[in-house]
Structures are given as C-alpha cells and as structure tokens.
Design an enzyme around this catalytic site. Structure first.
Site, PDB file in Angstrom:
ATOM      1  N   ASP A 174       4.356   0.590  12.074  1.00 50.85           N
ATOM      2  CA  ASP A 174       3.108  -0.010  11.587  1.00 50.85           C
ATOM      3  C   ASP A 174       2.900  -1.434  12.095  1.00 50.85           C
ATOM      4  OD1 ASP A 174       3.272   1.602   8.320  1.00 50.85           O
ATOM      5  OD2 ASP A 174       2.706   2.330  10.300  1.00 50.85           O
ATOM      6  N   ARG A 229      -8.851  -0.293   4.498  1.00 50.79           N
ATOM      7  CA  ARG A 229      -7.945   0.699   3.901  1.00 50.79           C
ATOM      8  C   ARG A 229      -6.613   0.069   3.539  1.00 50.79           C
ATOM      9  NH1 ARG A 229      -8.426   6.617   6.206  1.00 50.79           N
ATOM     10  NH2 ARG A 229      -6.989   6.757   4.457  1.00 50.79           N
ATOM     11  N   LYS A 266       0.847  -1.209   0.000  1.00 51.85           N
ATOM     12  CA  LYS A 266       0.000   0.000   0.000  1.00 51.85           C
ATOM     13  C   LYS A 266       0.878   1.253   0.000  1.00 51.85           C
ATOM     14  CE  LYS A 266      -1.781   1.523   4.014  1.00 51.85           C
ATOM     15  NZ  LYS A 266      -1.499   2.932   4.347  1.00 51.85           N
ATOM     16  N   ASN A 267       1.903   1.258   0.863  1.00 51.07           N
ATOM     17  CA  ASN A 267       2.690   2.479   1.041  1.00 51.07           C
ATOM     18  C   ASN A 267       3.742   2.688  -0.041  1.00 51.07           C
ATOM     19  OD1 ASN A 267       1.085   2.965   3.208  1.00 51.07           O
ATOM     20  ND2 ASN A 267       2.594   2.385   4.752  1.00 51.07           N
ATOM     21  N   CYS A 289      -5.104  12.575  12.081  1.00 54.86           N
ATOM     22  CA  CYS A 289      -5.927  11.369  12.045  1.00 54.86           C
ATOM     23  C   CYS A 289      -5.849  10.763  13.450  1.00 54.86           C
ATOM     24  CB  CYS A 289      -5.403  10.398  10.993  1.00 54.86           C
ATOM     25  SG  CYS A 289      -3.783   9.787  11.427  1.00 54.86           S
ATOM     26  N   ARG A 299      -0.096  14.800  12.552  1.00 53.20           N
ATOM     27  CA  ARG A 299       0.419  14.602  11.194  1.00 53.20           C
ATOM     28  C   ARG A 299       0.742  15.926  10.478  1.00 53.20           C
ATOM     29  NH1 ARG A 299      -1.263   9.232   9.861  1.00 53.20           N
ATOM     30  NH2 ARG A 299       0.404   9.233   8.327  1.00 53.20           N
TER      31      ARG A 299
HETATM   32  C1  EPZ Z   1       4.140   6.929   6.160  1.00 56.37           C
HETATM   33  O1  EPZ Z   1       3.400   7.986   6.758  1.00 56.37           O
HETATM   34  C2  EPZ Z   1       3.197   5.738   6.077  1.00 56.37           C
HETATM   35  N1  EPZ Z   1       2.049   6.075   5.230  1.00 56.37           N
HETATM   36  C3  EPZ Z   1       2.714   5.367   7.470  1.00 56.37           C
HETATM   37  O2  EPZ Z   1       1.902   4.198   7.344  1.00 56.37           O
HETATM   38  C4  EPZ Z   1       3.940   5.014   8.321  1.00 56.37           C
HETATM   39  O3  EPZ Z   1       3.528   4.722   9.633  1.00 56.37           O
HETATM   40  C5  EPZ Z   1       4.902   6.210   8.347  1.00 56.37           C
HETATM   41  O4  EPZ Z   1       5.258   6.559   6.979  1.00 56.37           O
HETATM   42  C6  EPZ Z   1       6.177   5.900   9.119  1.00 56.37           C
HETATM   43  O5  EPZ Z   1       6.811   4.809   8.542  1.00 56.37           O
HETATM   44  C7  EPZ Z   1       2.197   6.016   3.878  1.00 56.37           C
HETATM   45  O6  EPZ Z   1       3.267   5.729   3.355  1.00 56.37           O
HETATM   46  C8  EPZ Z   1       0.976   6.317   3.060  1.00 56.37           C
HETATM   47  P1  EPZ Z   1       6.278  10.336   8.314  1.00 56.37           P
HETATM   48  P2  EPZ Z   1       4.020   9.500   6.775  1.00 56.37           P
HETATM   49  O7  EPZ Z   1       6.191  11.560   7.488  1.00 56.37           O
HETATM   50  O8  EPZ Z   1       4.718   9.756   5.511  1.00 56.37           O
HETATM   51  C9  EPZ Z   1       5.852  13.635  11.745  1.00 56.37           C
HETATM   52  C10 EPZ Z   1       0.022   2.841   7.725  1.00 56.37           C
HETATM   53  O9  EPZ Z   1      -0.485   2.351   8.750  1.00 56.37           O
HETATM   54  N2  EPZ Z   1       5.954  14.608  10.650  1.00 56.37           N
HETATM   55  O10 EPZ Z   1       7.520   9.495   8.272  1.00 56.37           O
HETATM   56  O11 EPZ Z   1       2.931  10.426   7.183  1.00 56.37           O
HETATM   57  C11 EPZ Z   1       4.577  12.784  11.679  1.00 56.37           C
HETATM   58  O12 EPZ Z   1       3.509  13.459  12.306  1.00 56.37           O
HETATM   59  C12 EPZ Z   1       0.513   4.288   7.736  1.00 56.37           C
HETATM   60  O13 EPZ Z   1       0.166   2.235   6.625  1.00 56.37           O
HETATM   61  C13 EPZ Z   1       6.097  15.969  10.966  1.00 56.37           C
HETATM   62  O14 EPZ Z   1       6.108  16.350  12.139  1.00 56.37           O
HETATM   63  O15 EPZ Z   1       5.055   9.354   7.982  1.00 56.37           O
HETATM   64  C14 EPZ Z   1       4.981  11.533  12.414  1.00 56.37           C
HETATM   65  O16 EPZ Z   1       4.862  11.749  13.801  1.00 56.37           O
HETATM   66  C15 EPZ Z   1       0.314   4.967   9.085  1.00 56.37           C
HETATM   67  N3  EPZ Z   1       6.198  16.872   9.968  1.00 56.37           N
HETATM   68  C16 EPZ Z   1       6.462  11.365  12.028  1.00 56.37           C
HETATM   69  O17 EPZ Z   1       6.904  12.659  11.581  1.00 56.37           O
HETATM   70  C17 EPZ Z   1       6.194  16.498   8.642  1.00 56.37           C
HETATM   71  O18 EPZ Z   1       6.307  17.362   7.752  1.00 56.37           O
HETATM   72  C18 EPZ Z   1       6.708  10.349  10.909  1.00 56.37           C
HETATM   73  O19 EPZ Z   1       5.912  10.739   9.828  1.00 56.37           O
HETATM   74  C19 EPZ Z   1       6.046  15.120   8.336  1.00 56.37           C
HETATM   75  C20 EPZ Z   1       5.933  14.194   9.357  1.00 56.37           C
END
Ligand code: EPZ
Length: 417
Positions: free
Chosen positions: A304, A396, A22-23, A116, A121
């Site tokens: 995850d 999802r 998915k990701n 969410c 996020r």
């Molecule tokens: C991706 O989310 C995945 N989703 C998530 O999978 C996964 O948990 C996550 O990466 C970590 O591996 C998809 O790929 C669609 P991040 P993403 O940006 O890109 C903070 C699932 O269950 N952050 O690495 O949103 C953020 O809030 C989903 O399949 C900022 O503060 O993850 C989080 O606490 C859930 N500012 C942390 O960083 C930003 O600009 C990691 O987020 C971006 C992120």
C-alpha cells in the site's frame, strides 16, 4: 466532478495527525456482528469505506451510530444473512462479513466481490478456509452461498498469508466448536488489532501477529469498547509526502514499529527524519539516493506504500527498481507520473526508475486509492499548477486529506466542477 487543484514546489512545515486504521476498523466492524452486546469503537476515521461497512452492518440488522470519532454498533439477534449486492460491489473489503455472519447465523449469502483496479482479487483461500471449518460453499448466479449448521475447529494451512482470508477464518473460528490453528497466517498489525478486539469480547485467540494463530472457539461474545490502532499506511503516506517536499513536518499518532520497512528505506536513501515518542519528524533531503523496493507481506515493505514511494523515487539520484509482488496490476500511477516527466519503464512486475531533477505540473487522473496518494505527492513537488481528477478514490482511505495537508502549508484545494 470533484478534483484537487495543487500549486506545488513548496516546502511543508507543521504537524499532521494520523487517524485510526482503515484496514483495522473494517474487519473489526464485521467482527462486531459476532456479539449481541454493545460495541463502541474509538478513533474511527470518517471514510467512504467506513460508511459503506456501516451500511452493510445495518442491512444485516445492526444499528450503527457515529458520535465524533466513535462508532457505536449494536447487533441484536439479526435475522438477515444476505449482504446487499450494491454494497458488496462498492467495496470488496465487505467480504470479511462472511466469517462472522456464518458463525452467528449458520449461513451467509454475498455476491462474489468483483475485482478492482489493482487486480482480480479472488477469494479462493477465504472459501477453502471456511470449508475446512465445515462450511459448504455454493456459487450460484454470481453469489456465494455458504452454509454451516455447525463450525468445527480445524488445522488450516494458507497457501499464501492473505490478510482477508486470515481475517475471515479467524472470525469464523472464534465461534467454532474446538480449536483452530491457522498456519502461514498473515501477520499485519491490523490482524493483531482484530484479534485483540475479539479477545476483549470474550474470544480466545493467541499468536496473532505471527504466522501461526491458535483460536479456541467460544459460544458467547460480550460487548466491549476498543480504540482502533493508528493507520500505518496513512502515516507512511504523510511521511513520504513530507520527505518529497522537504521542510519540517511532524507526523503524529504513529507506532514506529509498524513502519520499520519504510523507515529502513528512508535511512538507505539518506532522507532525514527523527523518531519522537508517538510521532515521526521528517526533514527530507534535497538530494537523496535511489533505493530498490520489493513489496512483501508484513513485515516486508507494504504494497500500500509502493505507489507513493515510487512517486518519491522519480526524483532520487540514480536508478531504482520497484517490484510489486502482491497485486498483479498496481502500476497505474506510472503512466500519470510519466506525463509529469518521470522517467519510468515497466518490465513485468517491476518498474525501472531513472531519477530526474524535477517533475512538471499536469492534469492527472487518480485510478485507485494509493495511486491517488502518489499523484498528490508528485503534484506537491512539481512547481506550478496541477489538477487531480477522480478524487473519490482518495476519500475511501484518507480522511479530509486536503484539509490535513493545508495544515502543513500545502497549496491544495478541493474543487467541485
Ligand atoms: C488487504 O487486502 C488490504 N485491504 C489491502 O489494502 C492490502 O493491500 C492487502 O491486504 C495486502 O496487505 C483491507 O484490509 C481492507 P490479500 P486483501 O488477501 O485482504 C490474492 C488499501 O489500499 N488473493 O492479502 O484483499 C489477492 O488477489 C487496500 O488499503 C487470492 O489470490 O489482500 C492479492 O493478489 C488495497 N486469493 C494477494 O492475494 C484469495 O483468496 C494479497 O491479497 C485472497 C487473496
């Protein structure tokens, strides 16, 4: 109201297939917006999130058609640079269309994706990266309005190796003038798959999978055909379900190196499994040891898989501590597991788990995708009848999960109330 009804307490036997990631497919569908050629993606799972991303691509002017496990995406010279509000709020992962639309149209307008269940996020690192490439970001009435008549390569250091920020910057930089270096980049396997896909369309990206990615911008992208990598999180979820129930289950279509952190923890806890070519054969263990988990960015233990692993640990021998370092609110499965008799105590970013001999069946509510997986695992181990409500969260990220689990002998049915 859809729910799962589960009669737990059975060992599981047979083979279960893992689908495309998915990701990986979500950012790759966004990256297809870079090209005016025909893109064919194979091994695309039939998920709610994939259909939402298909609607986003269509709303921008692209055509998306599914034939079995393949998606064909054809984006001509699309003229719309605004993604519909309702789709963005439905799936915050659609934020990754910013990079490619900005690169193709010089402007992108998208509602600021809300938080969410698992956290607020924010997208500050996405925006900072695009600004480094020359974009101007305006926030008006809850919308992000980003414009960049020209994108120029830059040296970008990410404060945190954010997966989404790395993806957005990578896709914008792929079409920028000159060279971009992303330092402290995310190293997840899905980033590697995205970079490989863009390179097959004519991109020039090197270093994906390490913390320094070098991107030389190109003007044109061709169409291509690409097979999506297997979903390591779906694989890990099935491995944990099989470990929790015991029996003999072969999880097919796995890249073992993508699961090193999970397999290392199974070794530590004494759970029996065997690596076999492109599969993992899981035997479980009636009594396995408690182990501590700290979620980290790749190649650390994936956030995850925290919820399903925590559900497994509720019946381990001894005391375990699970620490969630990536998201600020990813313990909503804990209260539901406590209702089944699990002995759990949340202390800040950690949960202290005292193993109990067994869990009791209950009526449960899924709060998010991976919490839902944790509840399925727990209900499958609890003798008796459990129900899981709000199962749209599961649809999802897990394709036909109850059908796949029925295939290995699980007593689980989907009921439309
Ligand atoms: C991706 O989310 C995945 N989703 C998530 O999978 C996964 O948990 C996550 O990466 C970590 O591996 C998809 O790929 C669609 P991040 P993403 O940006 O890109 C903070 C699932 O269950 N952050 O690495 O949103 C953020 O809030 C989903 O399949 C900022 O503060 O993850 C989080 O606490 C859930 N500012 C942390 O960083 C930003 O600009 C990691 O987020 C971006 C992120």
């Amino acid at each position: 109201m859809k729910k799962f009804v589960i009669n737990g307490g059975k060992k599981l036997y047979g083979e279960i297939d893992v689908g495309g990631a998915k990701n990986a497919v979500l950012p790759i569908m966004a990256a297809s917006l870079l090209s005016s050629g025909e893109v064919i993606l194979d091994d695309v799972p039939d998920l709610l999130d994939v259909s939402i991303m298909s609607q986003v691509v269509r709303a921008l002017g692209g055509e998306v058609t599914r034939r079995g496990k393949s998606l064909t995406i054809q984006v001509g010279d699309f003229d719309n640079f605004e993604a519909p509000f309702d789709l963005i709020t439905k799936m915050r992962a659609s934020i990754v269309i910013m990079g490619p639309v900005l690169a193709r149209k010089g402007r992108v307008r998208i509602s600021h994706p809300g938080g969410c269940a698992i956290g607020s996020r924010p997208v500050n690192w996405h925006l900072k990266g695009l600004e480094s490439l020359g974009a101007e970001v305006r926030i008006d009435h809850g919308y992000l309005d980003v414009s960049a008549p020209v994108l120029k390569g830059a040296r970008i250091y990410l404060d945190f190796p954010s997966v989404g920020a790395t993806e957005n910057i990578l896709m914008a930089a792929a079409a920028a003038e000159g060279v971009t270096i992303i330092e402290n980049a995310a190293q997840e396997p899905e980033i590697v798959d995205l970079a490989n896909f863009i390179n097959r369309m004519g991109g020039k990206i090197r270093g994906a999978g390490t913390n320094v990615i070098n991107i030389e911008g190109v003007k044109e992208f061709t169409g291509t055909r690409h097979v999506i990598i297997p979903d390591r999180i779906e694989a890990g979820t099935f491995i944990l379900l099989a470990a929790a129930c015991g029996g003999d289950v072969r999880v097919n279509n796995v890249i073992p190196t993508h699961l090193t952190p999970l397999l290392a923890k199974l070794d530590e806890s004494g759970i029996l499994y065997r690596e076999e070519d492109d599969g993992i054969r899981v035997f479980g263990n009636d009594s396995f040891q408690a182990v501590d988990i700290k979620t980290q960015v790749h190649p650390g233990f994936p956030t995850d898989l925290q919820a399903p692993f925590l559900a497994l640990l509720t019946r381990a021998k001894g005391t375990a501590i699970v620490t969630e370092n990536i998201f600020e609110n990813r313990f909503m499965h804990v209260d539901e597991l406590k209702r089944m008799g699990a002995d759990l105590k949340v202390e800040g970013r950690s949960v202290i788990i005292q193993g109990v001999p067994c869990l009791n069946p209950a009526t449960l509510v899924a709060t998010d995708l991976r919490a839902g997986a944790a509840l399925i695992l727990a209900a499958l181990t609890a003798e008796g009848r459990s129900e899981i409500w709000e199962i749209s969260h599961l649809d999802r990220g897990y394709e036909n999960i109850e059908v796949k689990l029925q295939g290995i002998g699980a007593d689980i049915v989907r009921v439309d109330e």
